[in-house]
Design an enzyme around this catalytic site. Structure first.
Site, PDB file in Angstrom:
ATOM      1  N   LYS A  66      50.913  39.794  44.871  1.00  0.00           N
ATOM      2  CA  LYS A  66      51.983  38.767  45.313  1.00  0.00           C
ATOM      3  C   LYS A  66      52.913  38.467  44.048  1.00  0.00           C
ATOM      4  O   LYS A  66      54.029  38.004  44.334  1.00  0.00           O
ATOM      5  CB  LYS A  66      51.042  37.566  45.509  1.00  0.00           C
ATOM      6  CG  LYS A  66      50.562  37.345  46.986  1.00  0.00           C
ATOM      7  CD  LYS A  66      51.533  37.205  48.131  1.00  0.00           C
ATOM      8  CE  LYS A  66      50.815  37.093  49.335  1.00  0.00           C
ATOM      9  NZ  LYS A  66      52.026  36.735  50.458  1.00  0.00           N
ATOM     10  N   SER A 318      44.998  45.285  48.674  1.00  0.00           N
ATOM     11  CA  SER A 318      46.186  44.544  48.247  1.00  0.00           C
ATOM     12  C   SER A 318      45.653  43.444  47.288  1.00  0.00           C
ATOM     13  O   SER A 318      46.555  42.801  46.793  1.00  0.00           O
ATOM     14  CB  SER A 318      46.713  43.772  49.557  1.00  0.00           C
ATOM     15  OG  SER A 318      45.991  43.232  50.593  1.00  0.00           O
TER      16      SER A 318
END
Length: 418
Positions: A66, A318
């Site tokens: 992110k 992720s």
């Protein structure tokens, strides 16, 4: 419920993401993010019959991808806007990525998190210098409140996924993957709002169109598959709690959806048991701690359609922000799903030596006892009986069946607890 209007753009007005935008983002992020490891897994390659690789964004600064999109977005804003401050809503990874990026750019940052957010995620966001406020029973209510703060206090709202700068930043993961594994054939990417898969797919398809890109989402929050069936983003009426909370959104992005439609070859889903087992498996066999949202690709390979893997297959891990309390629950659930853990409730006669007799039976069955709870005072019990809750380490479904049959033969009437 729509996103805050200050960032909402209709899909038909949007331009498709270009490889140049992603390359510009990579240049911008060069000295900010970590070029994370791309690992080959001999164990999973042998197990699945094809070459399996992992892209380890769980090892990224702040523990997820992110920060890429967050920093790229902030660095392209006017200095006076950054000076006024930014705000966002997040349940964890976006909050930490934005807080870290804001600190690097000396920008005041406020984050709205849903009430009930794990304390570890709140503390991690605070550690990056952000101001945290808990508001709303879920992510959507937190988004609405963050939008109100943005308008009231003249703050810049930073979207979690639905903006071309965010997508371009996330797309740099795709450039790194092709740099490290140019022979890539199949790529599995988690889908939540779609920012990661939109950027990664645009980057990979621009450089190597033949790569199969598979999006993976949690079965109980499958907003991307619903959008594809309807040809447009559709708001889920409801979804259940999922271990993959980082990708549990009620609607895929208005801007990410066209990218998904153009570049993603297939969208599949995985259930909660598969996610839990994949987390445990990756800890044991891969020596990697990966959160539920990050492990859905491996869950699909291990417990889904075996035709998914084809050629050199890569799972994008992720994120790795799995707090310790959640980890304990996930490990227990994963072991339970694999038949390696069993919790039983039994009623037995309350007399000296009765518990010892039970443990002797379990010992003969080679069931390792983790914990025993013995209660003779429960009001619902018949007089002269006791309740026993026992946690056992087991060796698989067959072993569990043997235990249950033997206990029934001994007259214990075991009840499996979930």
């Amino acid at each position: 419920m729509p996103w805050p209007k200050i960032v909402h753009v209709r899909a038909q007005e949007a331009m498709m993401l270009t490889i140049q935008q992603i390359e510009d983002a990579a240049e911008n992020l060069h000295h900010v993010i970590r070029h994370t490891e791309l690992m080959h897994s001999p164990y999973y390659s042998k197990l699945l019959g094809t070459q399996i690789f992992f892209k380890c964004e769980n090892l990224q600064h702040t523990g997820s991808f992110k920060i890429r999109g967050a920093y790229h977005f902030l660095s392209r804003q006017a200095p006076e806007q950054l000076a006024a401050g930014v705000v966002t809503a997040s349940a964890g990874n976006h909050a930490q990525g934005l807080a870290s990026a804001a600190a690097l750019l000396h920008c005041p940052c406020r984050v709205v998190m849903p009430e009930g957010t794990p304390l570890a995620k709140e503390l991690a966001t605070l550690a990056h210098g952000a101001q945290v406020e808990l508001k709303g029973s879920g992510f959507d209510e937190a988004v609405a409140y963050a939008g109100e703060l943005a308008q009231r206090d003249n703050l810049l709202y930073v979207p979690a996924f639905d903006h071309e700068l965010i997508m371009a930043g996330q797309g740099t993961v795709g450039l790194e993957i092709l740099h490290d594994l140019p022979e890539l054939d199949t790529l599995l990417v988690p889908i939540g709002g779609g920012g990661l898969i939109a950027g990664v797919a645009a980057a990979v398809k621009a450089r190597k169109p033949a790569v199969r890109i598979i999006g993976v989402e949690a079965a109980c929050a499958a907003s991307a598959a619903l959008a594809r069936r309807n040809g447009r983003p559709v708001y889920l009426a409801s979804y259940c709690h999922t271990l993959a909370d980082g990708i549990a959104v009620k609607q895929v992005g208005e801007l990410t959806f066209p990218e998904i439609q153009k570049y993603v070859d297939d969208i599949i889903s995985v259930d909660e048991e598969a996610i839990a087992m994949a987390i445990v498996s990756l800890m044991e066999k891969g020596k990697l701690v990966v959160e539920g949202a990050g492990v859905v690709g491996l869950a699909a390979l291990l417990y889904g359609d075996k035709s998914v893997q084809r050629g050199n297959t890569l799972c994008l891990l992720s994120g790795g922000n799995l707090d310790v309390q959640t980890m304990a629950r996930v490990v227990e659930r994963g072991l339970l799903a694999e038949g390696r853990f069993l919790k039983l409730r039994l009623e037995m006669i309350d007399m000296p030596g009765a518990l010892a007799t039970l443990t002797q039976v379990l010992s003969e069955l080679k069931a390792n006892i983790f914990q025993v709870s013995h209660d003779r005072h429960k009001s619902s019990l018949p007089l002269g009986e006791a309740e026993v809750i026992v946690d056992l380490e087991t060796r698989g479904p067959g072993h569990i069946q043997d235990i249950l049959i033997r206990l029934e033969e001994e007259g214990y009437r075991p009840e499996v607890q979930y």
